[in-house]
Design a protein around this motif. Structure first.
Motif, mmCIF file in Angstrom:
data_model
loop_
_atom_site.group_PDB
_atom_site.id
_atom_site.type_symbol
_atom_site.label_atom_id
_atom_site.label_comp_id
_atom_site.label_asym_id
_atom_site.label_seq_id
_atom_site.Cartn_x
_atom_site.Cartn_y
_atom_site.Cartn_z
ATOM 1 N N SER A 407 -4.201 38.505 74.610
ATOM 2 C CA SER A 407 -3.132 38.664 75.619
ATOM 3 C C SER A 407 -1.852 37.975 75.153
ATOM 4 O O SER A 407 -1.459 36.923 75.669
ATOM 5 C CB SER A 407 -3.576 38.130 76.983
ATOM 6 N N ASN A 410 0.874 36.918 77.695
ATOM 7 C CA ASN A 410 0.540 35.706 78.438
ATOM 8 C C ASN A 410 0.839 34.457 77.592
ATOM 9 O O ASN A 410 1.449 33.485 78.058
ATOM 10 C CB ASN A 410 -0.942 35.787 78.808
ATOM 11 N N MET A 411 0.446 34.518 76.341
ATOM 12 C CA MET A 411 0.709 33.395 75.432
ATOM 13 C C MET A 411 2.223 33.157 75.293
ATOM 14 O O MET A 411 2.688 32.012 75.336
ATOM 15 C CB MET A 411 0.110 33.714 74.056
#
Ligand SMILES: *[C@@H]1O[C@H](CO)[C@@H](O)[C@H](O)[C@H]1NC(C)=O
Ligand SMILES: *[C@@H]1O[C@H](CO)[C@@H](O)[C@H](O)[C@H]1NC(C)=O
Length: 902
Positions: A407, A410-411
């Protein structure tokens, strides 16, 4: 990164030994270098035919004849705006067309008036402004005069060579009178170069009467002042972009970048030569100071006023002969003249000047998040996290590893929450794997570089079998640009920036670890012709891609391969250096040479890429690297983790201090980059740049100047307790140690260097704007107030500038939304005024003024501004009376003001 790789079937072995010189050619092993380096026995066959002279407003054209081969060449001399001459030599009726670099120049240079002064059968004399050129037909030579002083001579030594294209005769294997087995085809190790067009080299010598040193020709792991090369001595400096594993220092070997530019400098004059050619090039240098016999030529032609001279001999394998003579007369002028031709680094976003944390590799997204939060836990400022090749899905660029980076958005959001950014690597080699969209698109649309037989070229790189995008094809470039869109490069956002590595290009199983010279690019050009421009062709496309992706955000790209003009699109770093004191020391001369070559945005991997630095080296490295424009820590996959928070508290404290010094000076760096964009002046400068008459500093490259206001020295050896520092300017100069404000005069000083000490001095006479509030990233400092450091000279005056805008967009260009402030201190009064008529609604203000070397007896200060009126301020001296602090002016930098000490 580069690795020593031995490919046996599908097994890859890694070894760690130093550079394998055998992988790379010496001049003796390069047919054209061998041919051109040694002058012809029977004299030069080239003569100008001035009876064919044509005179135009801005240029003259005539014939240059090879009288032995009975071949006519076309010679032109053009006057350009800004004290520059351009000379070209081309074939009149060549069998093939000669290549002219496509990306180096920032548009066609502007021409100016050229007047003929004198003309006869053997001489043509022309002038443009206070520059004069005398062409001599026989022996052929071109002399350049500044204010009637001879400053350079082309072909003074008669080494001009132009191997015109020819048809190979039955059984022929020689060039003119010179037998050379490599002229028509050449082998190196197991590689064969078919040379379908035969020999095509060009060469020319230049003599610089009065010059003491010559600088430039990045990129080499060498000192800034170029050494004497020559038979019996070292090989010529080689310019051929190569991925050299564990490159050597004190070496003229080619490495990743090539900028064919020199500045020949003496106390009276500086002249530059920009050799506009993208093929493999070798350059011999002879400094007369290194040989007891002074060039007899100089005595002859210069009336012997000059005690010294430098000879420079350029040799290129192919392409048009096209060079620019930058008439100076000072280093500032040649640097500006060069940037007027090849452009400048555009003002980067503010965050790019802050601290970058990289490693090959951050293993997965949790690793990235953990490292990021550890910087916060330890109060270490950080702006950018970097991902090397392992983030991809099997080394397929523009993809993510589906498990380790499941993801990415998200990171990335976790990073950007704290004002940070991400940079990911994108290399030009493409994995040849069925189903990989990029490979399929490239095959379907014919986007790859070809073999000489027209099939797609395949080489080995990180993904294994790879092909290489041909960015010279505008269709490839268009396609490639589109890949950077957030819709295409899924998982990325507008906070993701790009690192173009391995773009020399690196080919693990190719000749000299690169692409065969007989590969074919768009337009039918051989790789031989375009090689040194390949990396630039990639970064050009990447830059357009980022612009298209985020039209109002300034792109950031880091490149390893580079050429003249690369500064317009990318920052560069010195590649795969080592965790050694010598490599820390080399970072200054290497970046200074780049800065003189127009590429100011330079840095070196902090700590060294290969191997593990000990704690002392790592700390010294941080203390020095905060003074290079690009500031990134990076390390090889086999090294131990070395994020600063992993060390003892003492070490963390010192690194934190260094990082905070960098962050405090971001306003200075940013201002210098703005001034670089508007004037072409380099961001970091060698001492001779500002002290061109001081022969003490002609070889100084263990010190540098940040702008003209900060002098930085290196502490680059283990266990040093003192270091000698030379501060220029003589007895009247004032320099202030920026750690304790101790005052030094010009001269040599021995300075104690415990582990907390780094060597940095403010020049008396300058005003340095800083932001001294420690923060976790530069993004959260945008609205912070400034502290002005007013370092007084012996007349108790100082001045300096500050540039401010929104720190990321193009509004500064499109809408003039910026402030450019001049701070001037005279007669105990600091005056702030605007240099340009612009505005930017900033919230930044002045929280403190620190006067170094202050007048005695000051009791207070009086602020005067339109919105605040007259306000009394408190002042205090430090205990040693070396500085005086004016507290809380609280005035916005958006309005002019004065602060008077009373
Ligand atoms: C983002 O941060 C949150 C909160 O710290 C964490 O739970 C999550 O795993 C992080 N996401 C990634 C992809 O690292
Ligand atoms: C700043 O102002 C001083 C005093 O008026 C002037 O001498 C100096 O040239 C100015 N500097 C710039 C960069 O405009």
């Amino acid at each position: 990164m580069a690795m020593r790789i031995i490919i046996l079937g599908f097994c890859v072995f890694l070894t760690t030994v130093a550079v394998d010189r055998n992988n790379f050619k010496t001049c003796e092993q390069s047919s054209f270098c061998r041919r051109l380096r040694n002058p012809k026995q029977d004299g030069s066959p080239y003569e100008l035919d001035l009876s064919a002279l044509q005179i135009f407003d801005n240029y003259v054209e005539t014939k240059l004849i090879n009288v032995q081969a009975n071949i006519d060449l076309k010679f032109t001399l053009t006057a350009l705006v800004g004290n520059i001459f351009r000379v070209t030599v081309d074939e009149s009726k060549g069998v093939h067309v000669r290549y002219k670099p496509q990306f180096a120049l920032n548009g066609e240079p502007q021409v100016t008036k050229l007047e003929v002064l004198e003309r006869n059968q053997n001489i043509l004399s022309v002038k443009s402004g206070d520059n004069k050129v005398i062409l001599t037909a026989k022996p052929f030579k071109v002399e350049f005069y500044k204010n009637n002083v001879l400053t350079s001579i082309a072909n003074g030594k008669g080494l001009f060579e132009f191997e015109h294209y020819r048809k190979k005769k039955e059984g022929e294997n020689d060039v003119d009178t010179k037998e050379d087995p490599g002229a028509w085809e050449e082998n190196f190790k197991s590689h064969h170069d078919s040379k379908p067009k035969g020999p095509s080299a060009i060469g020319l010598d230049f003599t610089f009467p009065g010059a003491k040193r010559v600088y430039g020709l990045p990129e080499h792991g060498d000192k800034m002042a170029l050494r004497t090369t020559g038979p019996g001595g070292s090989d010529p400096y080689r310019l051929y972009n190569l991925d050299v594993f564990e490159y050597e220092l004190d070496s003229t070997m080619a490495i990743y970048g090539a900028v064919p530019l020199i500045h020949a400098h003496g106390p009276l004059n500086t002249v530059g030569i920009f050799w506009h050619n993208a093929a493999e090039t070798w350059v011999d240098i002879t400094n007369s100071k290194d040989s007891n016999v002074m060039s007899s030529l100089v005595n002859l032609v210069s009336g012997s006023k000059s005690e010294s001279s430098v000879d420079v001999h350029f040799m290129s394998e192919s392409g048009l002969m096209d060079f620019f003579v930058l008439m100076g007369p000072k280093p500032k002028d040649t640097v500006k003249q060069y940037s007027s031709l090849t452009g400048v680094s555009p003002l980067p976003q503010y965050f790019t000047l802050a601290y970058h944390q990289s490693r090959w590799n951050y293993n997965d997204q949790d690793d990235v998040t953990t490292v990021n939060s550890n910087f916060d836990i330890h109060n270490l400022p950080l702006d950018v996290m970097w991902l090397d090749i392992e983030y991809t899905d099997g080394k397929k660029y523009f993809t993510w590893d589906p498990i380790k980076f499941s993801s990415p958005e998200n990171m990335i959001n976790n990073l950007t929450l704290t004002g940070r950014k991400l940079v990911v690597i994108i290399d030009p080699h493409i994995k040849r794997e069925g189903g990989y969209f990029l490979h399929e698109d490239a095959l379907a649309n014919d986007f790859y570089v070809k073999n000489k037989d027209g099939t797609v070229y395949e080489g080995w790189c990180w993904p294994g079998s790879s092909s290489y995008l041909d960015f010279y094809d505008p269709r490839t470039a268009d396609y490639y640009q589109s890949l950077y869109g957030v819709d295409k490069f899924k998982g990325t956002t507008h906070d993701v920036f790009i690192w173009n590595d391995m773009n020399e290009p690196s080919v693990f199983n190719g000749p000299e670890i690169t692409m065969p010279k007989d590969c074919i690019h768009y337009g039918g050009w051989e790789h031989r012709d375009v090689h040194n421009e390949y990396a630039l062709s990639q970064t050009f496309s990447t830059f357009q891609g980022l612009l298209n992706r985020s039209p109002n955000l300034r792109p950031f790209i880091l490149t390893r391969g580079h050429f003249a003009g690369s500064q317009r699109y990318s920052a560069m770093w010195t590649g795969d250096n080592m965790a050694l004191w010598t490599h820390l020391a080399a970072s200054f001369p290497m970046c200074l040479s780049e800065a003189l070559g127009g590429i100011s945005f330079c840095g070196a991997d902090v700590g060294g890429f290969f191997n593990n630095p000990d704690e002392e080296l790592l700390q010294r490295w941080y203390q020095a690297a905060i003074w290079l424009p690009f500031f990134r820590a990076h390390a090889h996959i086999d090294t131990r983790r070395r994020e600063p928070y992993l060390f003892s508290e003492t070490v963390i404290d010192r690194i934190r201090t260094a990082l905070r010094v960098r962050y405090a000076h971001l306003p200075l760096w940013y201002t210098l980059f703005w001034e670089h964009e508007s004037t072409g002046e380099p961001v970091i400068r060698p001492l001779f740049y500002h002290y061109p008459e001081d022969e003490e500093v002609f070889e100084t490259d263990n010190e540098l100047l940040v702008g003209d206001s900060v002098l930085v020295g290196l502490v680059a050896d283990a266990g040093l307790t003192t270091v000698q520092v030379y501060l220029p300017g003589g007895d009247s100069a004032r320099w202030y140690d920026l750690q304790d404000f101790k005052l030094y005069r010009g001269g040599t000083h021995k300075i104690s260097v415990d582990m907390d000490k780094y060597l940095a001095f403010y020049r008396g006479g300058s005003v340095i704007p800083r932001k001294d509030r420690p923060r976790r990233s530069s993004a959260v400092m945008h609205h912070d107030p400034f502290t002005l450091y007013v370092a007084l000279d012996e007349k108790k005056t100082a001045s300096g500038t500050l540039y401010v805008d929104d720190y990321h967009s193009f509004e500064y260009r499109n809408a003039k939304k910026y402030l450019y402030v001049n701070f001037s201190f005279v007669g105990n009064k600091l005056t702030s005024s605007f240099i340009d008529k612009t505005d930017y609604p900033t919230e930044e203000w002045i929280e403190r003024v620190v006067v170094l070397g202050p007048p005695a007896g000051i009791k207070g200060a009086k602020l005067n501004s339109k919105s605040l009126g007259i306000v009394a301020l408190e002042v205090s001296y430090d205990s040693e009376l070396t500085s005086l602090t004016v507290r809380k002016p609280g005035v916005s930098i958006r309005e002019p003001f004065t602060i008077e000490l009373v």
